[in-house]
Design a protein around this motif. Structure first.
Motif, PDB file in Angstrom:
ATOM      1  N   GLU A 103       0.842  -1.189   0.000  1.00  0.00           N
ATOM      2  CA  GLU A 103       0.000   0.000   0.000  1.00  0.00           C
ATOM      3  C   GLU A 103       0.878   1.239   0.000  1.00  0.00           C
ATOM      4  OE1 GLU A 103      -2.567  -0.294   3.395  1.00  0.00           O
ATOM      5  OE2 GLU A 103      -3.891  -1.715   2.395  1.00  0.00           O
ATOM      6  N   LYS A 104       0.311   2.312  -0.536  1.00  0.00           N
ATOM      7  CA  LYS A 104       1.030   3.587  -0.568  1.00  0.00           C
ATOM      8  C   LYS A 104       0.391   4.528   0.445  1.00  0.00           C
ATOM      9  CE  LYS A 104       0.423   6.304  -4.130  1.00  0.00           C
ATOM     10  NZ  LYS A 104       0.522   6.977  -5.438  1.00  0.00           N
ATOM     11  N   ASN A 105       1.203   5.073   1.313  1.00  0.00           N
ATOM     12  CA  ASN A 105       0.756   6.077   2.273  1.00  0.00           C
ATOM     13  C   ASN A 105       1.412   7.401   1.907  1.00  0.00           C
ATOM     14  OD1 ASN A 105      -0.660   4.165   3.698  1.00  0.00           O
ATOM     15  ND2 ASN A 105       0.956   3.824   5.192  1.00  0.00           N
ATOM     16  N   VAL A 106       0.674   8.479   2.029  1.00  0.00           N
ATOM     17  CA  VAL A 106       1.225   9.806   1.772  1.00  0.00           C
ATOM     18  C   VAL A 106       1.363  10.505   3.118  1.00  0.00           C
ATOM     19  CG1 VAL A 106       0.902  11.995   0.582  1.00  0.00           C
ATOM     20  CG2 VAL A 106       0.142   9.871  -0.498  1.00  0.00           C
TER      21      VAL A 106
ATOM     22  N   SER B  11       4.033  15.591   4.745  1.00  0.00           N
ATOM     23  CA  SER B  11       4.981  16.366   3.935  1.00  0.00           C
ATOM     24  C   SER B  11       4.739  16.176   2.442  1.00  0.00           C
ATOM     25  CB  SER B  11       6.411  15.935   4.272  1.00  0.00           C
ATOM     26  OG  SER B  11       6.606  14.578   3.878  1.00  0.00           O
ATOM     27  N   GLY B  12       3.875  15.238   2.082  1.00  0.00           N
ATOM     28  CA  GLY B  12       3.613  14.937   0.675  1.00  0.00           C
ATOM     29  C   GLY B  12       4.454  13.791   0.159  1.00  0.00           C
ATOM     30  N   GLU B  13       5.397  13.328   0.969  1.00  0.00           N
ATOM     31  CA  GLU B  13       6.262  12.220   0.580  1.00  0.00           C
ATOM     32  C   GLU B  13       5.467  10.915   0.598  1.00  0.00           C
ATOM     33  OE1 GLU B  13      10.166   9.860   2.306  1.00  0.00           O
ATOM     34  OE2 GLU B  13       9.618  11.782   3.166  1.00  0.00           O
ATOM     35  N   GLU B  14       5.679  10.098  -0.439  1.00  0.00           N
ATOM     36  CA  GLU B  14       5.008   8.802  -0.522  1.00  0.00           C
ATOM     37  C   GLU B  14       5.851   7.741   0.166  1.00  0.00           C
ATOM     38  OE1 GLU B  14       4.503   8.148  -4.697  1.00  0.00           O
ATOM     39  OE2 GLU B  14       2.762   9.458  -4.812  1.00  0.00           O
ATOM     40  N   ALA B  15       5.200   6.887   0.924  1.00  0.00           N
ATOM     41  CA  ALA B  15       5.876   5.776   1.588  1.00  0.00           C
ATOM     42  C   ALA B  15       5.096   4.499   1.275  1.00  0.00           C
ATOM     43  CB  ALA B  15       5.923   6.011   3.093  1.00  0.00           C
ATOM     44  N   PHE B  16       5.806   3.447   0.939  1.00  0.00           N
ATOM     45  CA  PHE B  16       5.176   2.173   0.637  1.00  0.00           C
ATOM     46  C   PHE B  16       5.320   1.258   1.849  1.00  0.00           C
ATOM     47  CE2 PHE B  16       6.241   4.052  -3.389  1.00  0.00           C
ATOM     48  CZ  PHE B  16       5.084   3.851  -4.112  1.00  0.00           C
ATOM     49  N   VAL B  17       4.218   0.645   2.249  1.00  0.00           N
ATOM     50  CA  VAL B  17       4.222  -0.250   3.395  1.00  0.00           C
ATOM     51  C   VAL B  17       3.539  -1.556   3.015  1.00  0.00           C
ATOM     52  CG1 VAL B  17       4.259   1.574   5.136  1.00  0.00           C
ATOM     53  CG2 VAL B  17       2.083   0.731   4.303  1.00  0.00           C
ATOM     54  N   CYS B  18       3.965  -2.599   3.665  1.00  0.00           N
ATOM     55  CA  CYS B  18       3.367  -3.910   3.461  1.00  0.00           C
ATOM     56  C   CYS B  18       2.422  -4.173   4.626  1.00  0.00           C
ATOM     57  CB  CYS B  18       4.458  -4.973   3.403  1.00  0.00           C
ATOM     58  SG  CYS B  18       3.860  -6.591   2.875  1.00  0.00           S
ATOM     59  N   THR B  19       1.183  -4.545   4.304  1.00  0.00           N
ATOM     60  CA  THR B  19       0.198  -4.801   5.344  1.00  0.00           C
ATOM     61  C   THR B  19      -0.443  -6.170   5.130  1.00  0.00           C
ATOM     62  OG1 THR B  19      -1.592  -3.750   4.120  1.00  0.00           O
ATOM     63  CG2 THR B  19      -0.338  -2.346   5.608  1.00  0.00           C
ATOM     64  N   THR B  20      -1.092  -6.652   6.147  1.00  0.00           N
ATOM     65  CA  THR B  20      -1.816  -7.917   6.073  1.00  0.00           C
ATOM     66  C   THR B  20      -3.244  -7.636   5.632  1.00  0.00           C
ATOM     67  OG1 THR B  20      -0.496  -8.763   7.913  1.00  0.00           O
ATOM     68  CG2 THR B  20      -2.521  -9.953   7.378  1.00  0.00           C
ATOM     69  N   SER B  21      -3.666  -8.313   4.560  1.00  0.00           N
ATOM     70  CA  SER B  21      -5.037  -8.149   4.088  1.00  0.00           C
ATOM     71  C   SER B  21      -5.949  -9.104   4.857  1.00  0.00           C
ATOM     72  CB  SER B  21      -5.121  -8.454   2.591  1.00  0.00           C
ATOM     73  OG  SER B  21      -5.024  -9.843   2.372  1.00  0.00           O
ATOM     74  N   GLN B  22      -7.224  -9.023   4.589  1.00  0.00           N
ATOM     75  CA  GLN B  22      -8.183  -9.947   5.186  1.00  0.00           C
ATOM     76  C   GLN B  22      -8.447 -11.141   4.269  1.00  0.00           C
ATOM     77  OE1 GLN B  22      -9.254  -9.743   8.357  1.00  0.00           O
ATOM     78  NE2 GLN B  22      -7.778  -8.074   8.401  1.00  0.00           N
ATOM     79  N   ILE B  23      -7.694 -11.240   3.173  1.00  0.00           N
ATOM     80  CA  ILE B  23      -7.897 -12.317   2.197  1.00  0.00           C
ATOM     81  C   ILE B  23      -7.091 -13.533   2.605  1.00  0.00           C
ATOM     82  CG2 ILE B  23      -7.644 -12.984  -0.218  1.00  0.00           C
ATOM     83  CD1 ILE B  23      -7.938  -9.989  -0.901  1.00  0.00           C
ATOM     84  N   ASP B  24      -7.794 -14.626   2.847  1.00  0.00           N
ATOM     85  CA  ASP B  24      -7.152 -15.894   3.199  1.00  0.00           C
ATOM     86  C   ASP B  24      -6.755 -16.650   1.946  1.00  0.00           C
ATOM     87  OD1 ASP B  24      -7.402 -15.935   6.068  1.00  0.00           O
ATOM     88  OD2 ASP B  24      -9.554 -16.224   5.789  1.00  0.00           O
TER      89      ASP B  24
ATOM     90  N   ASN C  81       5.683  -4.562  -7.841  1.00  0.00           N
ATOM     91  CA  ASN C  81       5.334  -3.268  -7.259  1.00  0.00           C
ATOM     92  C   ASN C  81       3.857  -2.935  -7.373  1.00  0.00           C
ATOM     93  OD1 ASN C  81       8.026  -2.733  -6.527  1.00  0.00           O
ATOM     94  ND2 ASN C  81       8.477  -2.061  -8.595  1.00  0.00           N
ATOM     95  N   VAL C  82       3.015  -3.925  -7.578  1.00  0.00           N
ATOM     96  CA  VAL C  82       1.576  -3.676  -7.698  1.00  0.00           C
ATOM     97  C   VAL C  82       1.014  -3.304  -6.323  1.00  0.00           C
ATOM     98  CG1 VAL C  82       0.873  -6.087  -7.348  1.00  0.00           C
ATOM     99  CG2 VAL C  82      -0.579  -4.569  -8.651  1.00  0.00           C
ATOM    100  N   LEU C  83       0.096  -2.343  -6.326  1.00  0.00           N
ATOM    101  CA  LEU C  83      -0.536  -1.912  -5.084  1.00  0.00           C
ATOM    102  C   LEU C  83      -1.876  -2.612  -4.935  1.00  0.00           C
ATOM    103  CD1 LEU C  83       0.143   1.921  -5.315  1.00  0.00           C
ATOM    104  CD2 LEU C  83       1.416   0.237  -4.000  1.00  0.00           C
ATOM    105  N   GLY C  84      -2.140  -3.161  -3.767  1.00  0.00           N
ATOM    106  CA  GLY C  84      -3.430  -3.793  -3.478  1.00  0.00           C
ATOM    107  C   GLY C  84      -3.632  -5.113  -4.205  1.00  0.00           C
ATOM    108  N   ILE C  85      -4.852  -5.615  -4.126  1.00  0.00           N
ATOM    109  CA  ILE C  85      -5.249  -6.853  -4.789  1.00  0.00           C
ATOM    110  C   ILE C  85      -6.525  -6.555  -5.558  1.00  0.00           C
ATOM    111  CG2 ILE C  85      -6.062  -9.222  -4.462  1.00  0.00           C
ATOM    112  CD1 ILE C  85      -4.390  -9.336  -1.899  1.00  0.00           C
TER     113      ILE C  85
END
Length: 185
Positions: A49-52, A55-68, A90-94
């Motif tokens: 996921e991409k978080n802004v 400051s406007g800077e983009e940061a990419f983080v890896c998170t756990t989805s609810q998809i089993d 580098n794809v964002l989301g599912i």
């Protein structure tokens, strides 16, 4: 009392060592280069996921989805499978949107991907089911039938409602600016 502390500390150390030895995967601990198409030790899919920041800077983080997943745990997808299946790390989301792309479907249904990359096939099988499409049947169809099958896939994304007043176009085809209905500018 000291024996209880020693037993507790040994228990904590043992638990940590077992996790390290077994190689458990926690999505939040993965970096951008290994997140997409990974599966945690709990069987949940990891999502980039991409978080802004403020400051406007983009940061990419890896998170756990609810998809089993159905059968996969502790998995970081290989680069060779991503290449064989036509995917990008580098794809964002599912999303099921790629099931509408005939070039992607050709790669997904190729013997190299379909028979050699069970994690990816499991993901797109489940995404297809969610859209009312059975992936094995779609991969077996040819030509126009495959296009027809893909056209049956409904977008799972949210679509914003249209304008409440008719849209007007300028002479050059660009949208005309409508007056504000709230009086605020």
């Amino acid at each position: 009392m000291d024996i209880f502390k020693i037993v507790f500390v040994c228990g904590v150390i043992f638990t940590f060592c077992v996790e390290v030895i077994l190689g458990t995967i926690t999505c939040e601990n993965l970096n951008m280069d290994s997140c997409a198409f990974a599966v945690s030790s709990s069987g949940k899919r990891c999502v980039l996921e991409k978080n802004v920041k403020r400051s406007g800077e983009e940061a990419f983080v890896c998170t756990t989805s609810q998809i089993d997943t159905d059968h996969v745990t502790n998995w970081i997808e290989s680069d060779s499978c991503l290449e064989a299946c036509g995917l990008d790390r580098n794809v964002l989301g599912i999303s099921s949107d790629s099931l509408l792309d005939s070039q992607f479907m050709q790669k997904l249904c190729s013997a190299q991907c379909y028979n050699g990359c069970p994690n990816i096939v499991d993901l797109y099988f489940n995404l297809g089911v969610g859209e009312g499409v059975y992936l094995p049947s779609l991969c077996q169809t040819r030509g126009d039938n495959k296009r027809r099958g893909m056209s049956e896939i409904r977008s799972s994304g949210y679509v914003a409602p249209g304008p409440t007043v008719p849209a007007k176009l300028m002479v050059d085809g660009s949208p005309a600016m409508a007056p504000s209905t709230t009086g605020l500018y």
